[in-house]
Design a protein around this motif. Structure first.
Motif, PDB file in Angstrom:
ATOM      1  N   THR A   1       0.838  -1.189   0.000  1.00  0.00           N
ATOM      2  CA  THR A   1       0.000   0.000   0.000  1.00  0.00           C
ATOM      3  C   THR A   1       0.881   1.251   0.000  1.00  0.00           C
ATOM      4  N   ILE A   2       0.627   2.133  -0.949  1.00  0.00           N
ATOM      5  CA  ILE A   2       1.355   3.403  -1.016  1.00  0.00           C
ATOM      6  C   ILE A   2       0.466   4.470  -0.388  1.00  0.00           C
ATOM      7  N   ASP A   3       0.870   4.924   0.793  1.00  0.00           N
ATOM      8  CA  ASP A   3       0.083   5.906   1.529  1.00  0.00           C
ATOM      9  C   ASP A   3       0.982   7.036   2.009  1.00  0.00           C
ATOM     10  N   GLU A   4       0.452   7.903   2.843  1.00  0.00           N
ATOM     11  CA  GLU A   4       1.238   9.041   3.326  1.00  0.00           C
ATOM     12  C   GLU A   4       2.449   8.580   4.145  1.00  0.00           C
ATOM     13  N   VAL A   5       2.301   7.489   4.860  1.00  0.00           N
ATOM     14  CA  VAL A   5       3.416   6.964   5.648  1.00  0.00           C
ATOM     15  C   VAL A   5       4.557   6.549   4.723  1.00  0.00           C
ATOM     16  N   PHE A   6       4.224   5.867   3.636  1.00  0.00           N
ATOM     17  CA  PHE A   6       5.263   5.473   2.679  1.00  0.00           C
ATOM     18  C   PHE A   6       5.933   6.700   2.066  1.00  0.00           C
ATOM     19  N   LEU A   7       5.151   7.681   1.664  1.00  0.00           N
ATOM     20  CA  LEU A   7       5.719   8.860   1.002  1.00  0.00           C
ATOM     21  C   LEU A   7       6.649   9.633   1.926  1.00  0.00           C
ATOM     22  N   ALA A   8       6.471   9.499   3.230  1.00  0.00           N
ATOM     23  CA  ALA A   8       7.326  10.204   4.191  1.00  0.00           C
ATOM     24  C   ALA A   8       8.639   9.480   4.449  1.00  0.00           C
ATOM     25  N   LEU A   9       8.797   8.269   3.924  1.00  0.00           N
ATOM     26  CA  LEU A   9      10.015   7.500   4.156  1.00  0.00           C
ATOM     27  C   LEU A   9      11.198   8.075   3.386  1.00  0.00           C
TER      28      LEU A   9
END
Length: 271
Positions: free
Chosen positions: A78-86
């Motif tokens: 899942t690509i979500d806001e948490v992933f984008l912040a990595l």
């Protein structure tokens, strides 16, 4: 450098869905001309420049162009806001061993890389959710398409009967010769072999080999998952037969470029 030449698919309002061709870009040799896959041996600078050209065409930042490292399994990320912040290293770790991506974020392009395997795109207009799936024969046998739809249902509340699907360019029945062990793998998983396989004569006309219809296998999985057959479109492109325009590992070898099949829901869509 020439702009990437893409094949576009009509999957819904505000959605840009496409498969890349070999035309445009700056890669050379068996990677010519447009390749953005970092796991097939291409020149890193060429990959970077090709990514920049695609991002410019799509109107997004490079951080929003997401490609997994596929391993012919069934993991869905899942690509979500948490992933984008990595950070970069954490992102690469999160995308390792992933063969399908899904997101409900606007302006995030998710896609998979293929060169004879079957790419499948899904769009849920009710929840503005998208999915990109890499379905080689191993992933198809393991029902990755059905598992991806189940993941969308659990994560976004997707109703499969409302999904739109696009099966992209890949190797077709006439070209996909397989060994008996591959035929048996499909048969053992309960596929209706009369609808997805056929014996063809080889160059030695006394010998016949099995061929498997991977696009049809995945179309059937979509229907079993609840999709309306009228909402499923299948590309007519056979990558082996059309390797001048689309990458084919069987024709060019594994040290060659990859087709990028992707989907993005744009926030600034104007009808």
């Amino acid at each position: 450098m020439q702009q990437p030449q893409l094949d576009y698919y009509d999957m819904g309002r505000g959605v840009v869905a496409f498969s890349s061709t070999r035309h445009g870009g700056c890669s050379t040799g068996n990677y010519a001309g447009f390749n953005i896959n970092r796991y097939c041996g291409d020149n890193e600078d060429h990959i970077r420049r090709n990514r920049e050209a695609l991002c410019q065409l799509l109107g997004i930042n490079d951080d929003c162009l997401i490609i997994p490292h596929q391993v012919h399994q069934t993991k869905v990320a899942t690509i979500d806001e948490v992933f984008l912040a990595l950070g970069t290293i954490e992102r690469l770790a999160a995308l390792e061993g992933v063969d399908a991506l899904m997101t409900n974020l606007h302006d995030v392009c998710i896609g998979v890389s293929t060169a004879d395997c079957i790419p499948v795109l899904l769009y849920d207009s009710e929840h503005h959710a998208t999915c990109a799936i890499h379905a080689g024969w191993r992933g198809t046998v393991k029902c990755i398409v059905q598992k991806a739809i189940k993941a969308m249902t659990e994560t976004y509340g997707t109703h499969p009967q409302l999904l739109v699907a696009q099966i992209g360019p890949g190797i077709h029945l006439d070209s996909f010769e397989v060994g008996d062990e591959v035929y048996k793998a499909f048969a053992q998983e309960g596929f209706d072999m009369s609808t997805i396989s056929r014996r063809y004569p080889t160059t030695d006309e006394m010998v016949e080999k099995w061929h498997i219809d991977l696009p049809e296998c995945n179309r059937q999985q979509l229907i079993l998952s609840g999709l309306n057959p009228q909402n499923i479109r299948v590309s007519s492109v056979c990558t082996l037969q059309q390797s001048a325009d689309y990458f084919s590992a069987r024709r060019l070898g594994i040290n060659s470029g990859r087709i990028f099949t992707a989907i993005i829901h744009k926030s600034n869509y104007e009808p």
